[in-house]
Design an enzyme around this catalytic site. Structure first.
Site, PDB file in Angstrom:
ATOM      1  N   LYS A  14      35.833  23.586  34.140  1.00 39.10           N
ATOM      2  CA  LYS A  14      35.960  25.032  34.225  1.00 39.10           C
ATOM      3  C   LYS A  14      34.693  25.713  33.687  1.00 39.10           C
ATOM      4  CE  LYS A  14      39.161  28.736  32.809  1.00 39.10           C
ATOM      5  NZ  LYS A  14      40.445  29.001  32.121  1.00 39.10           N
ATOM      6  N   GLU A  32      43.799  36.166  32.047  1.00 45.41           N
ATOM      7  CA  GLU A  32      44.668  35.428  31.135  1.00 45.41           C
ATOM      8  C   GLU A  32      45.314  36.300  30.047  1.00 45.41           C
ATOM      9  OE1 GLU A  32      42.073  32.158  30.159  1.00 45.41           O
ATOM     10  OE2 GLU A  32      42.270  31.338  32.174  1.00 45.41           O
ATOM     11  N   ASP A  77      42.505  35.648  22.840  1.00 47.40           N
ATOM     12  CA  ASP A  77      42.781  34.444  23.619  1.00 47.40           C
ATOM     13  C   ASP A  77      41.627  33.461  23.476  1.00 47.40           C
ATOM     14  OD1 ASP A  77      43.237  32.505  25.523  1.00 47.40           O
ATOM     15  OD2 ASP A  77      43.508  33.882  27.208  1.00 47.40           O
TER      16      ASP A  77
END
Lengths: 624, 176
Positions: free
Chosen positions: A87, A186, A210
């Site tokens: 990623k 997200e 996050d």
């Protein structure tokens, strides 16, 4: 849905059918898939009952050998062919790898357009292909659970992902054969999962912190009456808990008296040791380490000194986003922790210190994003009326173009609510100039060379005129996924310049098509039939929609001549739909009818906006 | 695709300088509830494209009406006056002198004994003038004196830009 949903109730082409929708959290370290059952979001487990899927793919000479836990088992024995944390590479260029690629032990080669490819036993693979394997595995898990194919997915991305990274994520889904309903940020997904909008009628401001394995996001949201309004977002798409591990691993390496030139296996062993030590130090004050033939002790205080700098970086980003949101620390009602790396007690400790309140983390920080995505997917696929929920998200980084002298001119500023459209006019600076180059960038820095290059394109076919006479209007459209499209038109002659936006680092349209065809080559006939069927459905739908629109609005909005043109176009489309077996031909005709009806659609939209609030007294609006 | 809707019309409010922020925000959310692309995620390609364009227009209209500076510009553009940023400057020399002094104060702030306090003082002063300039604009605009309104707008642009820069510097100082 007054404007676009044209079918009358009861006349919709198919009876209502429950669709299978999933939310997918494609993580740096682990990925998950969730769905909604009986109104509740639920993470889907594999046959062994495991909910997480390590984002790891193992390659052999024959190709992909396994994905997930099985693949992770090869990570120390076969590090070069066991790909994890890809990623971090999505949407990145080979040049970007020089800044952070050293953490990844792979061998890289240059793919088309500067996109990095990884050398494996199976040949060169792109980060997009690796991500597609992970997505395919998750989709498979869902299909077993549903005993049916999935109709659509919401895939989450870090809020701070730039356009190229978002596009790469979407391309990976396309490669995996998944229909993407929406790319969802997200932190926003986490906010949905917490459902904070329901427990209060008053407006609330929440901060979502996050910290995942490889990315960090902070989002400031305002919630009221089911509307999630993102005020500002910030972060670092190359900072996560993996960096804690790396700092600790480096410390161990120095204690061992080893240089930086470790082989990939040694590097993996060090990182695994570091990760374990970090986790154990959540409970203990010190841990004993044994690596290769070295033994030592890591104390909690030493670990804090190693990772505090990284945590402070995230806290600075929090302050910056609060400033962007025009919200002060004491106006924040709730702080939510998301992402596996917030399990490190030092992180929650320092976040609590900054905000002056204890953060919420009652939902599993690993699962909360996938659960929120599933809830959103359920609404988007049409199973649940979304009347009570709306997400208004923002673009995380400014979009601009390169101007004279390598500077950047911002066109869309960061934290602008999407979707958003902006247009800009250019002129020629030489007599007879017929082409013009445009370079689109994303980022906050002044110099183009310090920003991310998204795409370059050339406007061609500008009619030759004296310098300064041509007027070229370039329109930028960012959709609700945060993806950009660009069109250009010469205004004095109304010549529409065909432009091709070539992503700086990503797959071209052709490449995706080729890869898709390759992966389906054994079933090409099936593909053809399926493509034709899809176009037929689209054609039917278009005919039906247009006929309904004409019946309703032609009188008010079209001249009899315009109306006649549309009626003829519809009849032609109907005839072709019955006669042709070639999906491309049908697709072209659909496109041309769409174009012919565009003006009508625009007029209907105009009328619809004007009437949306018309006739309402002030009081009614306030109550609604 | 061309859209002719006037921004005020979209929000069903009168074309005027005064805007009720709470009402604007509430209607904005009401419109997005209806037109946001999420409402058409399982629709046809045409529907999706239209929804993106409509929601973009609503966002643009909201951004414009919410910001005093953009709203003032838009109001003058409705009077066929080119109010884009580069097209005019104020000729008020005492105003320009004050601007130079304010910029000097901004440049000196980081080296003062308490940089953040100095910046805060500066910010409060500029924010206050900004409000005065808005009132000045409103007065001219409402009495159809558009040339003077344009001049007030030019002053608002100075203040708005200065406020941005103060904030930027504040952010940099806090980051150190």
């Amino acid at each position: 849905m007054a404007l676009l949903q044209i079918s009358e109730p009861g006349q919709s082409p198919q009876p209502h059918q429950r669709k299978h929708a999933v939310g997918i959290d494609l993580g740096t370290t682990n990925s998950l898939v969730a769905t909604v059952r009986s109104g509740m979001a639920e993470v889907l487990a594999d046959e062994q009952g495991r909910e997480l899927l390590p984002s790891v793919v193992h390659y052999t000479k024959e190709g992909v050998s396994c994905v997930g836990y099985e693949a992770a088992e090869h990570s120390t024995s076969d590090p070069l062919n066991t790909l994890s944390s890809v990623k971090r590479l999505l949407g990145r260029g080979l040049n970007d790898l020089k800044t952070f690629g050293t953490q990844l032990p792979y061998e890289f080669a240059e793919g088309s357009g500067g996109m990095p490819k990884i050398k494996t036993a199976a040949g060169l693979v792109s980060p997009i292909q690796v991500s597609a394997e992970i997505l395919r595995k998750l989709a498979g898990r869902a299909e077993i659970a549903f005993d049916s194919v999935i109709d659509g997915a919401v895939i989450t991305v870090p809020a701070y992902f730039d356009e190229a990274q978002r596009q790469a994520t979407k391309d990976a889904a396309t490669l995996a054969g998944i229909k993407v309903l929406r790319l969802l940020n997200e932190p926003t997904a986490a906010a949905i999962a917490y459902g904070l909008d329901q427990d209060s009628v008053a407006e609330r401001v929440i901060a979502i912190y996050d910290l995942g394995g490889g990315t960090f996001d902070i989002s400031i949201l305002r919630l009221s009456k089911g509307v999630f309004e993102v005020l500002a977002t910030g972060g670092d798409s190359a900072l996560g808990g993996d960096d804690f591990d790396l700092e600790i691993a480096n410390w161990i390496r120095q204690q061992m008296g080893m240089g930086e030139d470790l082989d990939p296996t040694e590097q993996r062993i060090l990182i695994e040791t570091a990760k374990l030590a970090k986790e154990e130090l959540s409970q203990l004050d010190q841990v004993e380490l044994e690596v290769l033939d070295w033994q030592g002790i890591l104390t909690k205080d030493t670990m804090h000194s190693l990772i505090d700098g990284l945590i402070d970086t995230t806290l600075r980003a929090c302050k910056k986003s609060l400033r962007d949101a025009d919200v002060s620390l004491d106006q924040v009602n709730d702080v939510i922790l998301v992402g596996g790396s917030t399990r490190t007690p030092r992180v929650s400790e320092k976040v609590a210190q900054l905000f002056g309140s204890t953060p919420r983390c009652n939902l599993d920080p690993d699962k909360v994003v996938a659960m929120g995505a599933a809830l959103q997917a359920e609404v988007l696929v049409g199973n649940k009326s979304g009347d009570d929920m709306l997400l208004l998200d923002v673009i995380p980084l400014s979009l601009g173009i390169e101007t004279m002298g390598g500077l950047i001119e911002k066109i869309i500023h960061r934290n602008t609510t999407i979707p958003v459209a902006k247009a800009q006019e250019f002129t020629t600076f030489k007599d007879g100039q017929t082409a013009m180059a445009v370079h689109i960038l994303q980022g906050e820095r002044e110099l183009a060379s310090d920003c991310r290059s998204l795409a370059r394109f050339e406007l061609r076919g500008i009619p030759p005129m004296v310098a300064g006479a041509a007027k070229i209007r370039v329109s930028y459209q960012v959709d609700a996924d945060g993806l950009l499209s660009v069109t250009a038109r010469e205004l004095t002659s109304n010549v529409e310049s065909r432009i091709e936006v070539k992503p700086s680092y990503g797959l071209g349209e052709d490449e995706i098509t080729t890869m898709l065809q390759d992966s389906f080559s054994h079933a090409r006939d099936d593909m053809q039939a399926r493509a034709l069927r899809e176009q037929q459905v689209d054609a039917d739908r278009m005919v039906e929609d247009l006929q309904a629109a004409i019946a309703k609005d032609a009188e008010a909005l079209l001249s009899s001549e315009e109306r006649q043109c549309l009626v003829v176009a519809i009849q032609e489309l109907k005839a072709l739909r019955e006669s042709t077996k070639e999906h491309r031909v049908l697709a072209r005709q659909i496109e041309s009818v769409a174009k012919a009806s565009e003006e009508f659609a625009a007029r209907r939209m105009d009328a619809s906006i004007k009437s949306a609030l018309a006739g309402q007294s002030l009081d009614q609006v306030e109550k609604g | 695709m061309k859209l002719s809707s006037n921004f005020f019309e979209i929000f069903a409010i009168p074309v005027a300088w005064q805007v009720d922020r709470a009402q604007l925000h509430s209607r904005y959310r009401q419109l997005q509830q209806e037109f946001h692309p999420d409402r058409y995620a399982s629709g046809s390609e045409t529907e999706k494209r239209l929804a993106v364009q409509t929601a973009s227009l609503i966002n643009q209209a909201y951004e414009t009406l919410k910001s005093p500076l953009k709203r003032a510009q838009y109001l003058l553009e409705q009077q066929a006056i080119d109010a884009s940023q580069e097209s005019h400057i104020t000729s008020d020399t005492s105003f320009l002198m004050t601007q130079i002094e304010l910029r000097e104060a901004l440049a000196e702030a980081p080296s003062s004994a308490d940089p953040l306090a100095a910046l805060e003082d500066l910010r409060a002063g500029v924010a206050n003038s900004y409000l005065e300039q808005q009132a000045e604009f409103a007065g001219h605009y409402e009495s159809d004196n558009f040339d003077h309104a344009l001049n007030s707008l030019a002053k608002m642009q100075f203040s708005s830009k200065l406020l941005d820069e103060i904030e930027q510097l504040e952010a940099e100082l806090e980051d150190l």
